[in-house]
Scaffold this active site. Structure first.
Site, PDB file in Angstrom:
ATOM      1  N   ARG A 299     -10.569 -11.349   1.596  1.00 28.05           N
ATOM      2  CA  ARG A 299     -11.437 -12.384   1.001  1.00 28.05           C
ATOM      3  C   ARG A 299     -10.760 -13.758   1.055  1.00 28.05           C
ATOM      4  O   ARG A 299     -11.431 -14.779   1.122  1.00 28.05           O
ATOM      5  CB  ARG A 299     -11.812 -11.964  -0.426  1.00 28.05           C
ATOM      6  CG  ARG A 299     -10.643 -11.804  -1.353  1.00 28.05           C
ATOM      7  CD  ARG A 299     -10.992 -10.972  -2.584  1.00 28.05           C
ATOM      8  NE  ARG A 299     -11.039  -9.541  -2.285  1.00 28.05           N
ATOM      9  CZ  ARG A 299     -11.371  -8.608  -3.162  1.00 28.05           C
ATOM     10  NH1 ARG A 299     -11.704  -8.948  -4.401  1.00 28.05           N
ATOM     11  NH2 ARG A 299     -11.382  -7.343  -2.822  1.00 28.05           N
TER      12      ARG A 299
ATOM     13  N   LYS B 171       0.829  -1.198   0.000  1.00 31.62           N
ATOM     14  CA  LYS B 171       0.000   0.000   0.000  1.00 31.62           C
ATOM     15  C   LYS B 171       0.867   1.253   0.000  1.00 31.62           C
ATOM     16  O   LYS B 171       1.997   1.220   0.489  1.00 31.62           O
ATOM     17  CB  LYS B 171      -0.871   0.033   1.264  1.00 31.62           C
ATOM     18  CG  LYS B 171      -2.025  -0.944   1.264  1.00 31.62           C
ATOM     19  CD  LYS B 171      -2.858  -0.814   2.530  1.00 31.62           C
ATOM     20  CE  LYS B 171      -4.031  -1.780   2.536  1.00 31.62           C
ATOM     21  NZ  LYS B 171      -5.029  -1.512   1.485  1.00 31.62           N
TER      22      LYS B 171
ATOM     23  N   GLU C  20      -6.441  -9.415   0.527  1.00 29.37           N
ATOM     24  CA  GLU C  20      -6.139 -10.544   1.414  1.00 29.37           C
ATOM     25  C   GLU C  20      -7.342 -10.952   2.251  1.00 29.37           C
ATOM     26  O   GLU C  20      -7.462 -12.102   2.653  1.00 29.37           O
ATOM     27  CB  GLU C  20      -4.963 -10.176   2.330  1.00 29.37           C
ATOM     28  CG  GLU C  20      -5.296  -9.364   3.595  1.00 29.37           C
ATOM     29  CD  GLU C  20      -5.867  -7.984   3.309  1.00 29.37           C
ATOM     30  OE1 GLU C  20      -5.639  -7.469   2.200  1.00 29.37           O
ATOM     31  OE2 GLU C  20      -6.546  -7.424   4.193  1.00 29.37           O
TER      32      GLU C  20
HETATM   33  N1  BES Z   1      -8.224  -3.641   4.256  1.00 27.16           N
HETATM   34  C1  BES Z   1      -8.372  -3.194   2.914  1.00 27.16           C
HETATM   35  C2  BES Z   1      -9.645  -2.376   2.708  1.00 27.16           C
HETATM   36  C3  BES Z   1      -9.731  -1.060   3.426  1.00 27.16           C
HETATM   37  C4  BES Z   1      -9.500   0.098   2.723  1.00 27.16           C
HETATM   38  C5  BES Z   1     -10.103  -0.976   4.738  1.00 27.16           C
HETATM   39  C6  BES Z   1      -9.606   1.319   3.364  1.00 27.16           C
HETATM   40  C7  BES Z   1     -10.204   0.233   5.381  1.00 27.16           C
HETATM   41  C8  BES Z   1      -9.968   1.386   4.688  1.00 27.16           C
HETATM   42  C9  BES Z   1      -8.417  -4.389   1.970  1.00 27.16           C
HETATM   43  O1  BES Z   1      -7.659  -5.463   2.380  1.00 27.16           O
HETATM   44  C10 BES Z   1      -7.882  -3.936   0.672  1.00 27.16           C
HETATM   45  O2  BES Z   1      -6.735  -3.598   0.612  1.00 27.16           O
HETATM   46  N2  BES Z   1      -8.718  -3.953  -0.356  1.00 27.16           N
HETATM   47  C11 BES Z   1      -8.317  -3.551  -1.654  1.00 27.16           C
HETATM   48  C12 BES Z   1      -8.873  -4.565  -2.635  1.00 27.16           C
HETATM   49  C13 BES Z   1      -8.303  -4.424  -4.023  1.00 27.16           C
HETATM   50  C14 BES Z   1      -6.829  -4.765  -4.036  1.00 27.16           C
HETATM   51  C15 BES Z   1      -9.071  -5.337  -4.943  1.00 27.16           C
HETATM   52  C16 BES Z   1      -8.873  -2.159  -1.924  1.00 27.16           C
HETATM   53  O3  BES Z   1      -9.983  -1.858  -1.509  1.00 27.16           O
HETATM   54  O4  BES Z   1      -8.160  -1.372  -2.535  1.00 27.16           O
HETATM   55 ZN    ZN Z   2      -7.376  -5.659   4.374  1.00 16.87          ZN
HETATM   56 MN    MN Z   3      -5.640  -5.288   1.738  1.00 17.34          MN
END
Ligand code: BES
Ligand code: ZN
Ligand code: MN
Length: 504
Positions: A358, A284, A356
Site C-alpha cells: 500500500r 515474515k 509495504e
Molecule cells: N505480499 C503480502 C501479501 C501476500 C500474502 C501475498 C500472501 C501473497 C500471499 C503483503 O505485502 C503483506 O505482507 N500483507 C500483510 C499485511 C499486514 C501486515 C497488514 C498481510 O497480509 O499479512
Molecule cells: Zn507484499
Molecule cells: Mn508484505
C-alpha cells in the site's frame, strides 16, 4: 508457438495429432467429430456408448487413426455441457488439449476452432480462445533447468487452426492473431512472476519491460530513486530504503496510432511490483517466504496488459504504472512507528513494514493523477486476508463506481480471471486513525483486506477507481487440466479485457 490458419477438413488432415471436441451428454458425434467418427467406422460412438468419453470440460481422450485417417492420433477435448458453453469454456478446452499434446511430446498439432460450429460462438471469438488457450495450456517455466528445452516434452512449435468454411477464414485469422497477442502477454507475465528474485531485481524487471515496450511501440520511462525523491514519493522510497537494489518506477503509455488522442478515454493501471517481500523489519516467518517472489504479480499483469493493448492498437489512451522495489530489512530500513510523507502530502505512520504494498501504491496512484484518467485500477498481491475470504480462484474487487465495477466483473467472467465484490466499508476508515500522523496504514487483522483498500482510497483521486487484491490468485499451488502450478499471470488478460471495454 506459431499458428497457421488453414482451410481444410479434419478427415483429410495429415498431422501427428488432430484435436476435435465433444459436448458433454452428446451421444452421437456432430460436426467435425462426426466426420472423424465416420472415417473410423463409428469407433468414437462406441467409446461414448461404453461410457469412456463424457465430454466434460477439462477431459481429454486420446485415440489412434489406425490407418483410416491421415492423422496419426486424435485427441477429443471435452467442451462441457452445451448450456454452459461460451468463450471461457472454449479457451479451457483448447488449454487442456495443448497441455495434453505437450505431455505427449507432440510438437505440432492441428485443431478445429472449438465452439465456432455447433457451439454458436462468433468465429473471431472462438479462434481467439483457441490460440489463447493453446498458449496458456502449453506453458512451462524451465529457464533454470539445464534441460531448458525439455527433451521429453519439448515446446509445441506449431498449431494449425483448421476451418472448413472459406468465408470465415479471415475472421479466424484475426481471432488467432488476437489470441496470440493476449496469450503471449499473459505467459510473459507468468515468466516474470516465476522468475527467482535474485535474477528479477527491480532493475531487471525494468529492463525486461522496457525491452518489450520498445518492441511494441509503447512510450516508456523509468524513474530511479533520485527522480522519485524529487517528486516527493516518500512513501514508496520508505520501503525501498531497506534494500541495496535500487527501486524503479516504470511508466508505460499506449498512444494508439491513427486516432485523435484527446477524443479517447484514458485508463490508468497501477501495479504493485515488490520483486521480493521479506516483510522488512516486520519480517515474515521462514516457512512460506519463498513464495514472496510472486509479490510483483500486479506489476507484471499491468505491463502485460499494456503490451497487448499496443499489439492490438486498441483505440484508447492507456497508462501503466509499475512500482518496483524489494522489501528488505537492511540497516537503513524503515521501522514500525516511522512516519513517511506521500507525494500528495499525506503523512503515514508505519505500523508493520510488511504492509509495504500500500505504501508503494500510494505514491504510484498519486502520480497517476497527472494523466487525468477517466478510470484508475490498481492491482496488487496486497493481503493474505483476501485468500481467507475468497480462496485461490477469486480476486477481491473493491469499487464504488457501478460502471467500472460491472466492466471489471464482466471482464472477469469472460477471461476466467474471476473477481468477487468486496466492500469499501466507510465505518472501518476510523481503524486507520492515529495520534501521530494523518493516518496509519494498517487496521488490524480483522477485515485486513478492507482496511488496506480504504487506505488506498485516500490516494485514488476523484475519478472512478477500483482496487484488485490478487494475493491469493497470482500463484496456484496445484496443477489443473488447464495449467501447470506456479504463476498464473492473473490480471493480465482481465485488465486487457477492461481496456478493450473502454476502447469500444
Ligand atoms: N505480499 C503480502 C501479501 C501476500 C500474502 C501475498 C500472501 C501473497 C500471499 C503483503 O505485502 C503483506 O505482507 N500483507 C500483510 C499485511 C499486514 C501486515 C497488514 C498481510 O497480509 O499479512
Ligand atoms: Zn507484499
Ligand atoms: Mn508484505
Amino acid at each position: 508457438m506459431q499458428f497457421q490458419v488453414k482451410q481444410g477438413f479434419v478427415q483429410q488432415e495429415a498431422t501427428d495429432l488432430l484435436v476435435v471436441n465433444l459436448f458433454e451428454g452428446e451421444t452421437t458425434p456432430g460436426g467435425a467429430l462426426k466426420a472423424v467418427d465416420e472415417a473410423l467406422n463409428g469407433l468414437i460412438s462406441q467409446i461414448i456408448a461404453a461410457g469412456d468419453l463424457k465430454g466434460k470440460l477439462g477431459e481429454t481422450h486420446l485415440l489412434y487413426g489406425g490407418g483410416a485417417l491421415p492423422a496419426r492420433r486424435v485427441l477429443i477435448t471435452g467442451l462441457g455441457k452445451q448450456a454452459n458453453f461460451g468463450v471461457p469454456q472454449a479457451r479451457k478446452a483448447a488449454a487442456a488439449a495443448a497441455k495434453r499434446a505437450r505431455e505427449l511430446s507432440v510438437t505440432r498439432f492441428s485443431t478445429v476452432v472449438h465452439g465456432a460450429g455447433q457451439g454458436g460462438l462468433a468465429a473471431h471469438d472462438a479462434a481467439q480462445a483457441v490460440a489463447e488457450g493453446s498458449l496458456l495450456g502449453a506453458y512451462r517455466f524451465r529457464s533454470y533447468k539445464r534441460d531448458a528445452n525439455d527433451k521429453d516434452r519439448p515446446e509445441i512449435a506449431e498449431v494449425v487452426v483448421l476451418e472448413a468454411d472459406g468465408a470465415k477464414l479471415s475472421e479466424v485469422q484475426q481471432g488467432v492473431a488476437a489470441g496470440q497477442a493476449v496469450g503471449e502477454a499473459a505467459n510473459w507475465a507468468r515468466d516474470l512472476v516465476n522468475e527467482p528474485a535474485n535474477y528479477l531485481t527491480p532493475r531487471e524487471l525494468a529492463r525486461r519491460v522496457v525491452e518489450q515496450a520498445e518492441a511494441v511501440g509503447l512510450k516508456v520511462q523509468v524513474l530511479g530513486e533520485q527522480e522519485m525523491a524529487e517528486l516527493g514519493m516518500g512513501s514508496f522510497l520508505g520501503i525501498a530504503r531497506g534494500s541495496d537494489e535500487e527501486a524503479q518506477f516504470i511508466v508505460l503509455e499506449h498512444i494508439p496510432q491513427g486516432y485523435d488522442l484527446a477524443s479517447l478515454p484514458t485508463v490508468a493501471l497501477v501495479g504493485k511490483a515488490i520483486t521480493f517481500d521479506t516483510g522488512g523489519i516486520s519480517i515474515k516467518p521462514a516457512e512460506n517466504m519463498w513464495k514472496m517472489k510472486d509479490d510483483m504479480g500486479g506489476g507484471a499483469a499491468t505491463a502485460a496488459a499494456l503490451l497487448a493493448a499496443a499489439r492490438l492498437n486498441l483505440p484508447l489512451h492507456a497508462v501503466g504504472l509499475i512500482a518496483a522495489t524489494e522489501n528488505m530489512p537492511g540497516g537503513d530500513a524503515i521501522k514500525p512507528s516511522d512516519v513517511v510523507t506521500a507525494m500528495n502530502g499525506m503523512t503515514v505512520e508505519i505500523i508493520s513494514t510488511d504492509a509495504e504494498g500500500r505504501q508503494v501504491l500510494a505514491d504510484a496512484m498519486c502520480y497517476a493523477a497527472r494523466y487525468n484518467p477517466d478510470a484508475m485500477v490498481d492491482i496488487a498481491t496486497l493481503t493474505g486476508a483476501i485468500g481467507i475470504a475468497l480462496g485461490s480462484d477469486l480476486a477481491g474487487l473493491f469499487c464504488d463506481d457501478e460502471t467500472l465495477r460491472s466492466r471489471l466483473m464482466q471482464a472477469g467472467e469472460l477471461t476466467g480471471e474471476a473477481l468477487w465484490p468486496m466492500p469499501l466499508w466507510k465505518p472501518y476508515r476510523k481503524l486507520l486513525d492515529t495520534d501521530v500522523a494523518d493516518m496509519k496504514h494498517t487496521g488490524g487483522r480483522l477485515g485486513g483486506s478492507i482496511t488496506a483498500a480504504l487506505f488506498l482510497r485516500e490516494f485514488a483521486g476523484e475519478q472512478p477507481w477500483a482496487h484488485l487484491d490478487i494475493a491469493s490468485t497470482a500463484w496456484q499451488e496445484e496443477n489443473s487440466p488447464f495449467a501447470v502450478r506456479g504463476a498464473s499471470g492473473f490480471g493480465a488478460r482481465l485488465l486487457l479485457e477492461l481496456l478493450r471495454a473502454y476502447a469500444r
